[in-house]
Motif scaffolding. Structure first.
Motif, short mmCIF file in Angstrom:
data_model
loop_
_atom_site.label_atom_id
_atom_site.label_comp_id
_atom_site.label_asym_id
_atom_site.label_seq_id
_atom_site.Cartn_x
_atom_site.Cartn_y
_atom_site.Cartn_z
N ARG A 134 0.83 -1.21 0.00
CA ARG A 134 0.00 0.00 0.00
C ARG A 134 0.87 1.27 0.00
O ARG A 134 0.63 2.20 -0.76
N ILE A 135 1.92 1.23 0.81
CA ILE A 135 2.82 2.39 0.85
C ILE A 135 3.49 2.58 -0.50
O ILE A 135 3.61 3.69 -1.02
N GLN A 136 3.86 1.45 -1.09
CA GLN A 136 4.50 1.49 -2.39
C GLN A 136 3.57 2.18 -3.41
O GLN A 136 3.99 3.03 -4.17
N ALA A 137 2.30 1.80 -3.33
CA ALA A 137 1.32 2.39 -4.24
C ALA A 137 1.20 3.90 -4.02
O ALA A 137 1.19 4.68 -4.96
N TRP A 138 1.17 4.29 -2.75
CA TRP A 138 1.09 5.72 -2.43
C TRP A 138 2.28 6.47 -2.98
O TRP A 138 2.15 7.55 -3.54
N LEU A 139 3.43 5.86 -2.82
CA LEU A 139 4.65 6.50 -3.31
C LEU A 139 4.58 6.71 -4.81
O LEU A 139 4.92 7.76 -5.34
N LEU A 140 4.07 5.66 -5.49
CA LEU A 140 3.95 5.74 -6.94
C LEU A 140 3.05 6.90 -7.35
O LEU A 140 3.36 7.64 -8.26
N VAL A 141 1.95 7.03 -6.60
CA VAL A 141 1.01 8.11 -6.91
C VAL A 141 1.70 9.45 -6.74
O VAL A 141 1.61 10.34 -7.57
N PHE A 142 2.47 9.56 -5.63
CA PHE A 142 3.15 10.80 -5.32
C PHE A 142 4.14 11.14 -6.43
O PHE A 142 4.15 12.25 -6.96
N VAL A 143 4.94 10.15 -6.81
CA VAL A 143 5.94 10.38 -7.85
C VAL A 143 5.25 10.76 -9.16
O VAL A 143 5.61 11.71 -9.83
N ALA A 144 4.16 10.02 -9.46
CA ALA A 144 3.43 10.29 -10.70
C ALA A 144 2.87 11.71 -10.70
O ALA A 144 2.98 12.43 -11.69
N ALA A 145 2.34 12.12 -9.56
CA ALA A 145 1.75 13.45 -9.47
C ALA A 145 2.83 14.52 -9.68
O ALA A 145 2.60 15.51 -10.38
N CYS A 146 4.02 14.32 -9.08
CA CYS A 146 5.10 15.29 -9.25
C CYS A 146 5.51 15.36 -10.71
O CYS A 146 5.68 16.44 -11.27
N THR A 147 5.65 14.17 -11.33
CA THR A 147 6.04 14.14 -12.73
C THR A 147 5.02 14.88 -13.56
O THR A 147 5.36 15.61 -14.48
N ALA A 161 -14.37 27.62 -19.61
CA ALA A 161 -14.77 26.35 -19.00
C ALA A 161 -13.56 25.45 -18.74
O ALA A 161 -12.53 25.57 -19.40
N ALA A 162 -13.70 24.58 -17.75
CA ALA A 162 -12.63 23.64 -17.44
C ALA A 162 -12.46 22.68 -18.61
O ALA A 162 -13.43 22.36 -19.28
N PRO A 163 -11.21 22.26 -18.88
CA PRO A 163 -11.02 21.31 -19.98
C PRO A 163 -11.80 20.02 -19.70
O PRO A 163 -11.95 19.63 -18.54
N THR A 164 -12.30 19.38 -20.77
CA THR A 164 -13.10 18.17 -20.57
C THR A 164 -12.24 16.98 -20.17
O THR A 164 -12.70 16.04 -19.58
N THR A 165 -10.97 17.01 -20.55
CA THR A 165 -10.10 15.90 -20.18
C THR A 165 -8.97 16.44 -19.30
O THR A 165 -7.90 16.75 -19.78
N PRO A 166 -9.25 16.58 -18.01
CA PRO A 166 -8.27 17.23 -17.14
C PRO A 166 -7.01 16.36 -16.98
O PRO A 166 -7.08 15.15 -17.07
N VAL A 167 -5.92 17.02 -16.77
CA VAL A 167 -4.69 16.34 -16.40
C VAL A 167 -4.96 15.68 -15.04
O VAL A 167 -5.61 16.29 -14.18
N ALA A 168 -4.52 14.44 -14.88
CA ALA A 168 -4.79 13.74 -13.63
C ALA A 168 -4.47 14.66 -12.44
O ALA A 168 -3.33 15.06 -12.26
N VAL A 212 2.16 2.42 -23.50
CA VAL A 212 2.19 3.84 -23.16
C VAL A 212 2.12 4.02 -21.65
O VAL A 212 1.22 3.48 -20.99
N THR A 213 3.09 4.75 -21.10
CA THR A 213 3.07 5.05 -19.67
C THR A 213 2.87 6.56 -19.50
O THR A 213 3.76 7.35 -19.80
N PRO A 214 1.66 6.95 -19.09
CA PRO A 214 1.40 8.38 -18.93
C PRO A 214 2.18 8.97 -17.77
O PRO A 214 2.61 8.24 -16.85
N ALA A 215 2.38 10.29 -17.79
CA ALA A 215 3.12 10.97 -16.72
C ALA A 215 2.45 10.73 -15.38
O ALA A 215 3.12 10.61 -14.35
N ALA A 216 1.13 10.67 -15.37
CA ALA A 216 0.39 10.39 -14.13
C ALA A 216 -0.56 9.23 -14.39
O ALA A 216 -1.11 9.11 -15.49
#
Ligand code: ARG
Ligand code: ZN
Length: 485
Positions: free
Chosen positions: A4-17, A35-42, A136-140
């Motif tokens: 679970r911690i590993q997953a959190w870390l991944l999210v954190f790193v992904a969000a920073c990227t 208007a807000a974009p329809t496909t927001p950046v994560a 494909v690996t997205p930035a987030a």
């Protein structure tokens, strides 16, 4: 480390990227500014506990690597610029999709060409190619239910690919006169665009095709715009109805767009070489009668248009949606009318109701072949087609039964003839009234979607109120000649 911690870390790193990643210029003009974009950046507030890679295949029984898991495509926008001198394609595909689980990465099916850049929801994504997979690996990471837009720019020489299914080149092809056309069944869509290449993920399509102005370019659907800029012309075709990837086509060449009488609400238009535009075969004028014949029998024609494009194809014809590809040879032959009936019938069976698995191919070919018999029956009578089908079924008795076709010979004769014989045997068992109610029910229930052999059997049993297990087992799954009721 705790998962679970590993997953959190991944999210954190992904969000920073995501926040530091290089923003790229918008590929699609956005008309609303406030208007807000329809496909927001994560957003960095999204918490993804366990994003994982999307599956590399949908688990097709015959072609396991086809299609991908973890997302569902809603729309492909294909921007293609094709140059005859070099046969070079410069392309961008915009894929609008929805994640079906938290996605760390996802696959597209793609063979050949060079990938230049991939973005996901406006951020540069990393990607790698592994055989027929573009990973494909997205930035987030992408959250379940989130809409995202993947843009892939690519280029390279257009060429067909080989399929295990049959010994002809499929995908992007060219003919003797330099004409270009796509015939992709079952797995050739991946030769010309990155795609979720399986009929279980249907989508809508827009094609913008730019070619030298002396050429014409066509695709599925409706021509909505033609614009000339200097020496090139861009043709925009819109396909608003859901479509399986193997049914997407483009055709480029010295063609004329020939508009005919409408069949009800259906626009009948053909894409023909000049000789045929000036003097088209008589059978082609039956198009609207054939459409009306099956609409009366089965239910409304599924799409807004139908027509054929005639090219130097490596086999007689393919039922590409709303614009079926025909070879010059077949159009000039005495069986053209029959093949036209076959491909029109596919618009209901195959195109609107598509196979859930390539193993279910008899639901396409058996139905379209039986449709030919029904067309003949209206003039020659039931006895004539009954005798003909029995004879034809005996002739394919040595082939594998159609319910489990070999991956290496998907379009063998049994799939067509014994597939049709299965429907005929069903009709003889339940009677005409129940039989045509089964066809209508099956179409109504599965149109714009996909169905399996079991789905069809369930409908047949439900509508007729009979136990039909032994009939289907004998006709679809048992070796040797089946016996008709
Ligand atoms: N579905 C086609 C038809 O029956 C057959 C296509 C065989 N060739 C191919 N490349 N899929 O009209
Ligand atoms: Zn067919």
């Amino acid at each position: 480390m705790n998962r679970r911690i590993q997953a959190w870390l991944l999210v954190f790193v992904a969000a920073c990227t995501a926040s530091e990643g290089t923003p790229v210029p918008r590929q699609v003009p956005i008309t609303t500014t406030s208007a807000a974009p329809t496909t927001p950046v994560a957003p960095s507030t999204t918490v993804l506990l366990d994003p994982r890679p999307g599956a590399a295949g949908v688990g097709d029984s015959l072609y396991g690597e086809l299609g991908n898991g973890g997302y569902d495509v809603a729309h492909y926008s294909l921007d293609l610029s094709w140059e005859p001198a070099t046969t070079h394609l410069d392309a961008t595909v915009i894929i609008e999709a929805v994640a079906t689980h938290d996605l760390a990465s996802f696959n597209l099916d793609f063979v050949g060409m060079e990938v230049d850049e991939v973005t996901v929801s406006r951020h540069v994504a990393s990607w790698e190619r592994d055989g027929p997979e573009l990973i494909v690996t997205p930035a987030a990471a992408i959250a379940t239910g989130e809409r995202f837009t993947a843009v892939v720019s690519y280029s390279g020489p257009t060429r067909p690919i080989f399929t295990p299914a049959l010994p002809v080149p499929i995908g992007w092809n060219s003919g003797v006169d330099g004409e270009q056309f796509v015939v992709a069944e079952p797995d050739g869509a991946r030769s010309w665009f990155p795609v979720n290449d399986h009929p279980t993920d249907k989508a809508r399509y827009t094609f913008r095709i730019t070619v030298p102005s002396e050429l014409f370019a066509a695709a599925n659907g409706t021509l909505v715009e033609t614009s000339r800029t200097g020496a090139t012309t861009t043709y925009v075709w819109d396909s608003q109805d859901l479509m399986a990837s193997y049914l997407a086509t483009v055709a480029i060449g010295d063609f004329e767009l020939v508009t005919r009488r409408r069949a009800g609400s259906v626009a009948v238009r053909h894409v023909l070489p000049p000789e045929l535009a000036a003097d088209s075969p008589r059978a082609l004028e039956l198009t609207d009668d054939i459409i009306e014949f099956f609409a009366d029998l089965v239910g409304p024609y599924p799409f807004d248009a139908f027509g054929i494009v005639v090219v130097d194809a490596p086999f007689p014809a393919l039922e590409t949606q709303t614009l079926s590809v025909f070879s010059e040879d077949i159009v000039a032959s005495p069986i053209f009318e029959r093949v036209l009936v076959h491909e029109i019938a596919h618009q209901w069976f195959g195109n609107s109701v598509s196979p859930a698995d390539w193993e279910d191919i008899w639901l396409n070919e058996g139905f379209a072949t039986y449709a030919e018999y029904l067309w003949v029956e209206r003039l020659e009578g039931l006895d004539a087609i009954d005798a003909d089908l029995r004879r034809a079924t005996l002739a394919v008795a040595e082939l594998p039964p159609p319910g489990s076709p070999p991956a290496t010979d998907l379009f063998n004769g049994a799939v067509y003839v014994r597939g049709a014989a299965t429907l005929h045997a069903l009709r003889l068992t339940v009677g005409d009234d129940a039989f045509f109610r089964i066809l209508r029910r099956y179409y109504t229930e599965f149109r714009d979607s996909h169905a399996s052999t079991d789905d069809f059997i369930a409908i047949a049993e439900r509508v007729s109120g009979e136990d039909l297990e032994s009939l289907f087992v004998e006709f679809l799954f048992t070796e040797g000649a089946p016996s008709f009721p």
